[in-house]
Design a protein around this motif. Sequence first.
Motif, PDB file in Angstrom:
ATOM      1  N   SER A  20     -17.043 -36.532  -2.041  1.00  0.00           N
ATOM      2  CA  SER A  20     -18.224 -35.679  -1.883  1.00  0.00           C
ATOM      3  C   SER A  20     -18.067 -34.395  -2.682  1.00  0.00           C
ATOM      4  O   SER A  20     -16.973 -33.849  -2.791  1.00  0.00           O
ATOM      5  N   GLU A  21     -19.190 -33.909  -3.220  1.00  0.00           N
ATOM      6  CA  GLU A  21     -19.177 -32.639  -3.943  1.00  0.00           C
ATOM      7  C   GLU A  21     -18.968 -31.513  -2.942  1.00  0.00           C
ATOM      8  O   GLU A  21     -19.583 -31.481  -1.874  1.00  0.00           O
ATOM      9  N   LEU A  22     -18.092 -30.575  -3.291  1.00  0.00           N
ATOM     10  CA  LEU A  22     -17.780 -29.447  -2.422  1.00  0.00           C
ATOM     11  C   LEU A  22     -18.595 -28.227  -2.815  1.00  0.00           C
ATOM     12  O   LEU A  22     -18.943 -28.056  -3.979  1.00  0.00           O
ATOM     13  N   ARG A  23     -18.868 -27.365  -1.861  1.00  0.00           N
ATOM     14  CA  ARG A  23     -19.583 -26.108  -2.103  1.00  0.00           C
ATOM     15  C   ARG A  23     -18.810 -25.280  -3.123  1.00  0.00           C
ATOM     16  O   ARG A  23     -19.382 -24.659  -3.995  1.00  0.00           O
ATOM     17  N   ASN A  24     -17.503 -25.245  -2.978  1.00  0.00           N
ATOM     18  CA  ASN A  24     -16.592 -24.643  -3.957  1.00  0.00           C
ATOM     19  C   ASN A  24     -15.208 -25.230  -3.684  1.00  0.00           C
ATOM     20  O   ASN A  24     -14.966 -25.760  -2.604  1.00  0.00           O
ATOM     21  N   PRO A  25     -14.288 -25.149  -4.644  1.00  0.00           N
ATOM     22  CA  PRO A  25     -13.009 -25.829  -4.471  1.00  0.00           C
ATOM     23  C   PRO A  25     -12.031 -25.130  -3.526  1.00  0.00           C
ATOM     24  O   PRO A  25     -11.030 -25.703  -3.179  1.00  0.00           O
ATOM     25  N   GLY A  26     -12.315 -23.949  -3.067  1.00  0.00           N
ATOM     26  CA  GLY A  26     -11.412 -23.240  -2.163  1.00  0.00           C
ATOM     27  C   GLY A  26     -11.875 -23.370  -0.720  1.00  0.00           C
ATOM     28  O   GLY A  26     -11.583 -24.338  -0.021  1.00  0.00           O
ATOM     29  N   ALA A  27     -12.620 -22.367  -0.280  1.00  0.00           N
ATOM     30  CA  ALA A  27     -13.116 -22.352   1.100  1.00  0.00           C
ATOM     31  C   ALA A  27     -14.022 -23.543   1.380  1.00  0.00           C
ATOM     32  O   ALA A  27     -14.064 -24.050   2.503  1.00  0.00           O
ATOM     33  N   GLY A  28     -14.722 -24.022   0.357  1.00  0.00           N
ATOM     34  CA  GLY A  28     -15.597 -25.186   0.539  1.00  0.00           C
ATOM     35  C   GLY A  28     -14.822 -26.420   0.945  1.00  0.00           C
ATOM     36  O   GLY A  28     -15.296 -27.240   1.735  1.00  0.00           O
ATOM     37  N   PHE A  29     -13.613 -26.578   0.402  1.00  0.00           N
ATOM     38  CA  PHE A  29     -12.776 -27.713   0.782  1.00  0.00           C
ATOM     39  C   PHE A  29     -12.351 -27.595   2.244  1.00  0.00           C
ATOM     40  O   PHE A  29     -12.437 -28.563   3.005  1.00  0.00           O
TER      41      PHE A  29
END
Length: 58
Positions: free
Chosen positions: A18-27
Amino acid sequence: MSTTPTWNDPNDCPFCGSELRNPGAGFIDHIHDNPDCEDGFETWRSNVNDDICAGWSG
């Protein structure tokens, strides 16, 4: 969900793709909202920790 994580794109979850909101906090948000991905991450993290002599705090 993949049984083998795919770490090709930091913008996608390596466990489900799935696509994440962003690679840090989104993960982190993603794995908290998706128990299968969280289980996959915990297994992966445990394996990495076992490979590092002093352990891994991440």
